[in-house]
Design an enzyme around this catalytic site. Structure first.
Site, PDB file in Angstrom:
ATOM      1  N   GLY A   1      35.920  18.740  37.273  1.00  0.00           N
ATOM      2  CA  GLY A   1      35.610  20.140  37.496  1.00  0.00           C
ATOM      3  C   GLY A   1      36.552  20.784  38.486  1.00  0.00           C
ATOM      4  N   SER A   2      36.361  22.072  38.724  1.00  0.00           N
ATOM      5  CA  SER A   2      37.293  22.831  39.555  1.00  0.00           C
ATOM      6  C   SER A   2      37.275  22.386  41.018  1.00  0.00           C
ATOM      7  CB  SER A   2      36.972  24.325  39.462  1.00  0.00           C
ATOM      8  OG  SER A   2      35.641  24.590  39.903  1.00  0.00           O
ATOM      9  N   THR A   3      36.098  22.039  41.541  1.00  0.00           N
ATOM     10  CA  THR A   3      36.036  21.599  42.936  1.00  0.00           C
ATOM     11  C   THR A   3      36.624  20.206  43.080  1.00  0.00           C
ATOM     12  OG1 THR A   3      33.995  22.892  43.116  1.00  0.00           O
ATOM     13  CG2 THR A   3      34.542  21.462  44.968  1.00  0.00           C
TER      14      THR A   3
ATOM     15  N   ASP B   1      32.783  14.218  44.175  1.00  0.00           N
ATOM     16  CA  ASP B   1      32.566  15.022  42.976  1.00  0.00           C
ATOM     17  C   ASP B   1      31.884  16.334  43.342  1.00  0.00           C
ATOM     18  OD1 ASP B   1      32.577  15.690  40.315  1.00  0.00           O
ATOM     19  OD2 ASP B   1      31.390  13.978  39.648  1.00  0.00           O
ATOM     20  N   GLY B   2      31.927  17.276  42.443  1.00  0.00           N
ATOM     21  CA  GLY B   2      31.259  18.549  42.642  1.00  0.00           C
ATOM     22  C   GLY B   2      29.830  18.514  42.137  1.00  0.00           C
TER      23      GLY B   2
ATOM     24  N   ASP C   1      26.664  21.370  40.218  1.00  0.00           N
ATOM     25  CA  ASP C   1      26.273  22.703  39.764  1.00  0.00           C
ATOM     26  C   ASP C   1      25.197  23.289  40.666  1.00  0.00           C
ATOM     27  OD1 ASP C   1      27.986  22.205  37.613  1.00  0.00           O
ATOM     28  OD2 ASP C   1      26.366  21.289  36.464  1.00  0.00           O
TER      29      ASP C   1
ATOM     30  N   LYS D   1      24.263  18.237  37.723  1.00  0.00           N
ATOM     31  CA  LYS D   1      25.683  18.149  37.426  1.00  0.00           C
ATOM     32  C   LYS D   1      25.863  18.176  35.914  1.00  0.00           C
ATOM     33  CE  LYS D   1      27.942  14.914  39.513  1.00  0.00           C
ATOM     34  NZ  LYS D   1      29.116  15.825  39.611  1.00  0.00           N
TER      35      LYS D   1
ATOM     36  N   GLU E   1      30.244  10.357  35.308  1.00  0.00           N
ATOM     37  CA  GLU E   1      30.074  10.638  36.738  1.00  0.00           C
ATOM     38  C   GLU E   1      28.923   9.825  37.320  1.00  0.00           C
ATOM     39  OE1 GLU E   1      31.714  15.267  36.794  1.00  0.00           O
ATOM     40  OE2 GLU E   1      29.576  14.860  36.571  1.00  0.00           O
TER      41      GLU E   1
END
Length: 223
Positions: free
Chosen positions: A30-32, A81-82, A84, A94, A103
């Site tokens: 993901g973006s983060t 990890d990021g 949601d 997530k 993940e």
């Protein structure tokens, strides 16, 4: 006021400070997580990594990081990890990026799991966030029917396949009073191979908002 992407980058750069030479590091998706990969590469440490998606593996290799095949790995030192959504008890939703099954495997393998996020991902309750469910394509209609008992609305991601070749159904409107019970019920449905509820995997979170990073540690935070 800082923008969200700047906060994502700050959270990632702060969390990466926990990485030391000779660690095996799990890379999220993901973006983060992409900011964490860039920050890791910039530090120039002598580390190896495993990735939770083909996209993260490609990004890591492009930045000069060593990426091992997770199929040959049983334990990871640290995973980053990021999320949601994350609450004060470090329970997460997530899977917006579709990599929640890999993940979760990497998170379980990790001795320490870190979540990185901007302040918009910190929530009082998880149920307001759509919950991704990874499903065997063969069981699509059957699982959709079963999931209707747990969600107000279920939406399949059109034309989407995970790196595992599965479909993803996003469940909207769910009762978060007992997420552990929901997690068990979902995994009891034949054809469901994973979901985005991370209820005990996360050890700490770095959350940045308006340029200020807050670190939450499991068992040390007010509810």
């Amino acid at each position: 006021m800082r923008d969200r992407d700047a906060d994502k980058r700050l959270a990632a750069e702060t969390a990466v400070g926990e990485v030391r030479d000779h660690m095996l590091v799990g890379l999220g998706t993901g973006s983060t997580a992409a900011h964490a990969i860039a920050a890791l590469a910039a530090r120039g440490l002598r580390i190896e990594t495993v990735a939770t998606s083909e996209a993260s593996a490609a990004l890591a290799r492009s930045k000069g990081l060593v990426v091992r095949d997770f199929a040959d790995v049983a334990h990871v030192d640290l995973a980053i990890d990021g999320a949601d959504a994350i609450d004060a008890r470090l329970r997460c939703v997530k899977g917006a990026g579709g990599a929640m099954l890999r993940e979760k495997v990497v998170a379980e393998a990790a001795r320490r799991m870190l979540v990185i996020a901007d302040g918009t991902k910190r929530v009082a309750r998880l149920g307001a966030t759509a919950l991704p469910v990874e499903v065997l394509p063969f069981a699509r209609a059957f699982v959709l029917d079963r999931l209707s008992a747990y969600f107000v609305r279920c939406v399949e991601r059109a034309g989407y396949r995970t790196d595992n070749g599965h479909i993803v159904i996003d469940g909207h409107g769910w009762d978060d009073a007992s997420p552990r019970a929901l997690a068990d019920r979902l995994m009891a449905v034949p054809g469901v191979v994973g979901h985005g509820l991370f209820l005990r995997e996360v050890d700490a979170a770095y959350i940045a908002e308006n340029g200020i990073v807050t670190r939450l540690e499991r068992g040390r935070n007010p509810r």
